[in-house]
Design a protein around this motif. Structure first.
Motif, PDB file in Angstrom:
ATOM      1  N   ASP A  19     -68.856  71.636 -31.026  1.00 16.69           N
ATOM      2  CA  ASP A  19     -67.714  70.769 -30.742  1.00 16.69           C
ATOM      3  C   ASP A  19     -67.090  71.277 -29.499  1.00 16.69           C
ATOM      4  OD1 ASP A  19     -66.644  73.609 -30.669  1.00 16.69           O
ATOM      5  OD2 ASP A  19     -64.603  73.257 -31.682  1.00 16.69           O
ATOM      6  N   THR A  20     -67.415  71.546 -28.507  1.00 15.63           N
ATOM      7  CA  THR A  20     -67.788  72.159 -26.618  1.00 15.63           C
ATOM      8  C   THR A  20     -68.716  71.578 -25.767  1.00 15.63           C
ATOM      9  OG1 THR A  20     -65.959  73.974 -27.748  1.00 15.63           O
ATOM     10  CG2 THR A  20     -66.397  73.738 -25.450  1.00 15.63           C
ATOM     11  N   VAL A  21     -68.089  70.696 -25.081  1.00 14.49           N
ATOM     12  CA  VAL A  21     -69.311  70.468 -23.926  1.00 14.49           C
ATOM     13  C   VAL A  21     -68.586  71.192 -22.825  1.00 14.49           C
ATOM     14  CG1 VAL A  21     -68.162  68.240 -23.216  1.00 14.49           C
ATOM     15  CG2 VAL A  21     -71.057  69.045 -22.680  1.00 14.49           C
ATOM     16  N   TRP A  81     -65.643  61.207 -16.432  1.00 20.96           N
ATOM     17  CA  TRP A  81     -66.209  62.076 -17.907  1.00 20.96           C
ATOM     18  C   TRP A  81     -66.003  62.686 -18.812  1.00 20.96           C
ATOM     19  CZ3 TRP A  81     -71.392  65.251 -16.384  1.00 20.96           C
ATOM     20  CH2 TRP A  81     -72.139  64.158 -15.286  1.00 20.96           C
ATOM     21  N   LYS A  82     -64.793  62.949 -18.881  1.00 24.26           N
ATOM     22  CA  LYS A  82     -64.237  63.107 -19.881  1.00 24.26           C
ATOM     23  C   LYS A  82     -64.061  62.223 -20.879  1.00 24.26           C
ATOM     24  CE  LYS A  82     -60.550  65.862 -21.419  1.00 24.26           C
ATOM     25  NZ  LYS A  82     -59.677  67.217 -21.373  1.00 24.26           N
ATOM     26  N   ASN A  87     -65.974  61.332 -27.496  1.00 23.35           N
ATOM     27  CA  ASN A  87     -66.276  60.493 -28.372  1.00 23.35           C
ATOM     28  C   ASN A  87     -66.974  61.202 -29.124  1.00 23.35           C
ATOM     29  OD1 ASN A  87     -64.921  57.499 -27.219  1.00 23.35           O
ATOM     30  ND2 ASN A  87     -66.692  57.319 -26.341  1.00 23.35           N
ATOM     31  N   GLN A  88     -68.132  62.730 -28.790  1.00 23.33           N
ATOM     32  CA  GLN A  88     -69.067  62.958 -29.198  1.00 23.33           C
ATOM     33  C   GLN A  88     -68.892  64.741 -28.989  1.00 23.33           C
ATOM     34  OE1 GLN A  88     -72.748  62.557 -27.094  1.00 23.33           O
ATOM     35  NE2 GLN A  88     -73.730  62.795 -29.302  1.00 23.33           N
ATOM     36  N   PHE A  89     -67.749  65.149 -28.307  1.00 22.78           N
ATOM     37  CA  PHE A  89     -67.608  66.387 -28.411  1.00 22.78           C
ATOM     38  C   PHE A  89     -65.262  67.091 -28.511  1.00 22.78           C
ATOM     39  CE2 PHE A  89     -70.848  66.659 -25.878  1.00 22.78           C
ATOM     40  CZ  PHE A  89     -71.703  67.305 -26.416  1.00 22.78           C
ATOM     41  N   LYS A  90     -65.267  67.135 -29.422  1.00 22.35           N
ATOM     42  CA  LYS A  90     -63.791  67.864 -29.493  1.00 22.35           C
ATOM     43  C   LYS A  90     -63.117  68.120 -28.363  1.00 22.35           C
ATOM     44  CE  LYS A  90     -60.550  69.853 -32.996  1.00 22.35           C
ATOM     45  NZ  LYS A  90     -60.272  70.401 -34.149  1.00 22.35           N
TER      46      LYS A  90
END
Length: 147
Positions: A19-21, A81-82, A87-90
């Motif tokens: 869930d984290t990038v 970027w954020k 859309n893909q990471f919480k």
């Protein structure tokens, strides 16, 4: 997870756990600040690689967002970027030693002071990295506990 085809394959099968990038932010310059700029980049790169190693399966390490040191619009790029990655990471977090990003308004930039690594022994580097990783983990735990 790293920015590799093999890890993306695993990511696509395990999205619910990752869930984290983390995106390292590095500056580049051709000026007399070249050595200190490279030193900061080296430090952040090694810290993020170690963080990814310790948190494989929970975070996805993106390639660095690189900008020219004189760029006055880097904050806008971070916002772009954020937005794209939310859309893909919480959790979308940036890691940097760039002073100009130290005062992040939306708290998605984790700023850590760089330590020049070139003259440190491997043992001292390991201790330094572990101390930094523990501090970053505390920050990540705060993000994760809010969700």
């Amino acid at each position: 997870m790293k920015w590799t085809a093999a890890d993306v394959e695993v990511f696509n099968q395990s999205k619910e756990y990752i869930d984290t990038v983390i995106i390292p932010i590095l500056s580049v310059t051709g000026s007399r600040e070249l050595k200190s700029t490279v030193s900061k980049g080296e430090f952040i790169t090694q810290i993020t690689q170690e963080l990814e190693r310790q948190l494989t399966g929970r975070i996805f390490l993106y390639p660095p967002l690189t900008f020219i040191k004189s760029d006055d619009h880097i904050e806008n790029r971070l916002i772009e970027w954020k937005k794209e990655l939310e859309n893909q990471f919480k959790h979308v977090l940036f890691l940097t030693s760039e002073e100009k990003l130290k005062e992040d308004k939306d708290k998605s930039v984790i700023w850590i002071p760089a330590v020049p690594l070139e003259h440190l022994s491997e043992k001292l580097k390991g201790n330094l990295f572990q101390d930094q990783i523990e501090q970053i983990l505390n920050i990540l735990l705060q993000y994760w506990s809010k969700s």
